[in-house]
Design a protein around this motif. Structure first.
Motif, PDB file in Angstrom:
ATOM      1  N   ILE A   1      51.979  13.180  30.833  1.00 54.01           N
ATOM      2  CA  ILE A   1      51.460  13.650  32.018  1.00 54.01           C
ATOM      3  C   ILE A   1      50.931  12.394  32.607  1.00 54.01           C
ATOM      4  O   ILE A   1      50.004  11.633  32.182  1.00 54.01           O
ATOM      5  N   ASP A   2      51.227  12.001  34.089  1.00 55.96           N
ATOM      6  CA  ASP A   2      50.775  10.798  34.609  1.00 55.96           C
ATOM      7  C   ASP A   2      49.867  11.438  35.863  1.00 55.96           C
ATOM      8  O   ASP A   2      50.149  12.408  36.411  1.00 55.96           O
ATOM      9  N   ILE A   3      48.748  10.859  35.998  1.00 56.98           N
ATOM     10  CA  ILE A   3      47.787  11.490  36.839  1.00 56.98           C
ATOM     11  C   ILE A   3      47.160  10.370  37.686  1.00 56.98           C
ATOM     12  O   ILE A   3      47.003   9.297  37.387  1.00 56.98           O
ATOM     13  N   GLU A   4      47.526  10.572  39.116  1.00 58.42           N
ATOM     14  CA  GLU A   4      46.946   9.257  40.028  1.00 58.42           C
ATOM     15  C   GLU A   4      45.692   9.959  40.699  1.00 58.42           C
ATOM     16  O   GLU A   4      45.429  11.113  40.921  1.00 58.42           O
ATOM     17  N   LEU A   5      44.566   9.115  40.541  1.00 66.58           N
ATOM     18  CA  LEU A   5      43.313   9.606  40.564  1.00 66.58           C
ATOM     19  C   LEU A   5      42.761   8.673  42.140  1.00 66.58           C
ATOM     20  O   LEU A   5      43.239   7.536  42.445  1.00 66.58           O
ATOM     21  N   ASP A   6      41.904   9.466  43.035  1.00 66.52           N
ATOM     22  CA  ASP A   6      41.446   8.531  44.061  1.00 66.52           C
ATOM     23  C   ASP A   6      40.220   7.812  43.688  1.00 66.52           C
ATOM     24  O   ASP A   6      40.142   7.731  42.435  1.00 66.52           O
ATOM     25  N   VAL A   7      39.577   7.216  44.404  1.00 69.35           N
ATOM     26  CA  VAL A   7      38.342   6.360  44.174  1.00 69.35           C
ATOM     27  C   VAL A   7      37.234   7.134  43.440  1.00 69.35           C
ATOM     28  O   VAL A   7      36.548   6.323  42.429  1.00 69.35           O
ATOM     29  N   ASN A   8      37.315   8.391  43.709  1.00 66.76           N
ATOM     30  CA  ASN A   8      36.274   9.189  42.893  1.00 66.76           C
ATOM     31  C   ASN A   8      36.853   9.648  41.420  1.00 66.76           C
ATOM     32  O   ASN A   8      36.014  10.582  40.867  1.00 66.76           O
ATOM     33  N   ARG A   9      37.878   9.323  41.250  1.00 67.48           N
ATOM     34  CA  ARG A   9      38.559   9.712  39.792  1.00 67.48           C
ATOM     35  C   ARG A   9      39.025  11.164  39.955  1.00 67.48           C
ATOM     36  O   ARG A   9      38.903  11.884  38.988  1.00 67.48           O
ATOM     37  N   VAL A  10      39.350  11.740  41.038  1.00 67.29           N
ATOM     38  CA  VAL A  10      39.678  12.907  41.113  1.00 67.29           C
ATOM     39  C   VAL A  10      40.950  13.357  41.455  1.00 67.29           C
ATOM     40  O   VAL A  10      41.801  12.329  42.216  1.00 67.29           O
ATOM     41  N   PRO A  11      41.949  14.062  40.787  1.00 59.70           N
ATOM     42  CA  PRO A  11      43.410  13.827  40.750  1.00 59.70           C
ATOM     43  C   PRO A  11      43.946  14.110  42.170  1.00 59.70           C
ATOM     44  O   PRO A  11      43.316  14.943  42.790  1.00 59.70           O
ATOM     45  N   GLU A  12      44.591  13.089  42.737  1.00 62.54           N
ATOM     46  CA  GLU A  12      45.580  13.416  43.728  1.00 62.54           C
ATOM     47  C   GLU A  12      46.781  13.783  43.756  1.00 62.54           C
ATOM     48  O   GLU A  12      47.360  14.734  44.513  1.00 62.54           O
ATOM     49  N   LYS A  13      47.857  13.520  42.596  1.00 66.22           N
ATOM     50  CA  LYS A  13      48.882  13.683  42.346  1.00 66.22           C
ATOM     51  C   LYS A  13      49.069  13.740  40.792  1.00 66.22           C
ATOM     52  O   LYS A  13      48.330  12.777  39.957  1.00 66.22           O
ATOM     53  N   MET A  14      50.137  14.584  40.344  1.00 63.27           N
ATOM     54  CA  MET A  14      50.041  14.661  38.796  1.00 63.27           C
ATOM     55  C   MET A  14      51.767  14.939  38.685  1.00 63.27           C
ATOM     56  O   MET A  14      52.371  15.689  39.426  1.00 63.27           O
ATOM     57  N   SER A  15      52.171  14.381  37.631  1.00 58.71           N
ATOM     58  CA  SER A  15      53.605  14.668  37.077  1.00 58.71           C
ATOM     59  C   SER A  15      53.635  14.753  35.702  1.00 58.71           C
ATOM     60  O   SER A  15      52.977  14.145  35.150  1.00 58.71           O
ATOM     61  N   TRP A  16      54.669  15.573  35.354  1.00 58.46           N
ATOM     62  CA  TRP A  16      54.859  15.281  33.987  1.00 58.46           C
ATOM     63  C   TRP A  16      56.347  15.300  33.420  1.00 58.46           C
ATOM     64  O   TRP A  16      57.344  15.285  34.295  1.00 58.46           O
ATOM     65  N   HIS A  17      56.561  14.796  32.302  1.00 56.55           N
ATOM     66  CA  HIS A  17      58.008  14.262  31.639  1.00 56.55           C
ATOM     67  C   HIS A  17      57.999  14.923  30.292  1.00 56.55           C
ATOM     68  O   HIS A  17      57.055  14.642  29.574  1.00 56.55           O
ATOM     69  N   ALA A  18      59.191  15.364  30.034  1.00 59.50           N
ATOM     70  CA  ALA A  18      59.309  16.108  28.657  1.00 59.50           C
ATOM     71  C   ALA A  18      61.015  16.051  28.510  1.00 59.50           C
ATOM     72  O   ALA A  18      61.650  16.854  28.815  1.00 59.50           O
ATOM     73  N   PRO A  19      61.395  14.677  27.803  1.00 64.64           N
ATOM     74  CA  PRO A  19      62.854  14.629  28.087  1.00 64.64           C
ATOM     75  C   PRO A  19      63.521  15.628  27.025  1.00 64.64           C
ATOM     76  O   PRO A  19      64.624  16.046  27.314  1.00 64.64           O
ATOM     77  N   ASP A  20      62.927  15.906  25.785  1.00 64.04           N
ATOM     78  CA  ASP A  20      63.404  16.993  24.921  1.00 64.04           C
ATOM     79  C   ASP A  20      63.759  18.349  25.581  1.00 64.04           C
ATOM     80  O   ASP A  20      64.701  19.023  25.241  1.00 64.04           O
ATOM     81  N   GLY A  21      62.787  18.555  26.679  1.00 62.04           N
ATOM     82  CA  GLY A  21      62.795  19.827  27.583  1.00 62.04           C
ATOM     83  C   GLY A  21      63.537  19.855  28.894  1.00 62.04           C
ATOM     84  O   GLY A  21      63.558  20.721  29.490  1.00 62.04           O
ATOM     85  N   GLY A  22      64.150  18.735  29.089  1.00 67.63           N
ATOM     86  CA  GLY A  22      65.017  18.487  30.402  1.00 67.63           C
ATOM     87  C   GLY A  22      64.209  18.297  31.499  1.00 67.63           C
ATOM     88  O   GLY A  22      64.577  18.402  32.615  1.00 67.63           O
ATOM     89  N   VAL A  23      62.481  17.848  31.259  1.00 72.80           N
ATOM     90  CA  VAL A  23      61.912  17.515  32.410  1.00 72.80           C
ATOM     91  C   VAL A  23      61.576  16.239  32.788  1.00 72.80           C
ATOM     92  O   VAL A  23      61.435  15.247  32.018  1.00 72.80           O
ATOM     93  N   ASP A  24      61.842  15.749  33.939  1.00 72.50           N
ATOM     94  CA  ASP A  24      61.973  14.320  34.298  1.00 72.50           C
ATOM     95  C   ASP A  24      61.049  14.092  35.376  1.00 72.50           C
ATOM     96  O   ASP A  24      61.422  14.234  36.304  1.00 72.50           O
ATOM     97  N   HIS A  25      59.754  13.897  35.134  1.00 72.98           N
ATOM     98  CA  HIS A  25      58.738  13.549  35.930  1.00 72.98           C
ATOM     99  C   HIS A  25      58.673  14.509  37.327  1.00 72.98           C
ATOM    100  O   HIS A  25      58.594  14.049  38.195  1.00 72.98           O
ATOM    101  N   GLN A  26      58.633  15.577  36.896  1.00 72.62           N
ATOM    102  CA  GLN A  26      58.376  16.689  37.761  1.00 72.62           C
ATOM    103  C   GLN A  26      56.688  16.955  38.332  1.00 72.62           C
ATOM    104  O   GLN A  26      55.989  16.780  37.668  1.00 72.62           O
ATOM    105  N   ASP A  27      56.886  17.030  39.678  1.00 72.76           N
ATOM    106  CA  ASP A  27      55.434  16.997  40.147  1.00 72.76           C
ATOM    107  C   ASP A  27      54.667  18.288  39.755  1.00 72.76           C
ATOM    108  O   ASP A  27      55.295  19.345  39.753  1.00 72.76           O
ATOM    109  N   THR A  28      53.550  18.273  39.720  1.00 78.76           N
ATOM    110  CA  THR A  28      52.664  19.660  39.443  1.00 78.76           C
ATOM    111  C   THR A  28      51.138  19.370  40.120  1.00 78.76           C
ATOM    112  O   THR A  28      50.689  18.400  40.225  1.00 78.76           O
ATOM    113  N   LYS A  29      50.557  20.705  40.313  1.00 77.09           N
ATOM    114  CA  LYS A  29      49.271  20.553  41.077  1.00 77.09           C
ATOM    115  C   LYS A  29      48.346  20.920  39.974  1.00 77.09           C
ATOM    116  O   LYS A  29      46.881  20.720  40.354  1.00 77.09           O
ATOM    117  N   ALA A  30      48.565  21.453  38.873  1.00 73.33           N
ATOM    118  CA  ALA A  30      47.649  21.797  37.654  1.00 73.33           C
ATOM    119  C   ALA A  30      48.223  21.932  36.499  1.00 73.33           C
ATOM    120  O   ALA A  30      49.535  22.236  36.047  1.00 73.33           O
TER     121      ALA A  30
END
Length: 112
Positions: free
Chosen positions: A11-40
């Motif tokens: 799970i990759d999380i991009e934070l703003d200057v206050n460390r609040v998540p702005e963007k997130m994505s997840w990657h699960a190669p065995d499940g066929g998920v390749d850096h899919q964006d998610t909001k929660a």
């Protein structure tokens, strides 16, 4: 030679200057998920020594409240299904499903 396989979910999380998540994505190669964006996401892991659940719950600051309500409703249903599969406790799983239906009704999530 071992028959085990190691898998990874990232799970990759991009934070703003206050460390609040702005963007997130997840990657699960065995499940066929390749850096899919998610909001929660919600992650719970069992600490066997402390006999308690450790949790990480994150959402992006632009996650709409109506989508958060749907996310929780679907999570309740998923928890009921998983609980029934794990314990064979159908009655209690049905109680969780009943609560999910009540939750959905209160927020008018299921359009007729």
């Amino acid at each position: 030679m071992s028959d085990t396989h190691k898998s990874q979910i990232t799970i990759d999380i991009e934070l703003d200057v206050n460390r609040v998540p702005e963007k997130m994505s997840w990657h699960a190669p065995d499940g066929g998920v390749d850096h899919q964006d998610t909001k929660a996401f919600m992650l719970g892991v069992w600490d066997d020594n402390a006999q308690e659940t450790l949790r990480i719950d994150l959402w992006t600051k632009d996650m709409p409240v109506d989508q958060m309500k749907k996310f929780y409703h679907q999570t309740f249903l998923s928890m009921a299904d998983n609980f029934e599969r794990a314990t064979d406790e159908k009655n209690m799983a049905d109680d969780l499903r009943d609560y999910a239906a009540h939750f959905a009704d209160k927020f008018n999530l299921l359009k007729k």
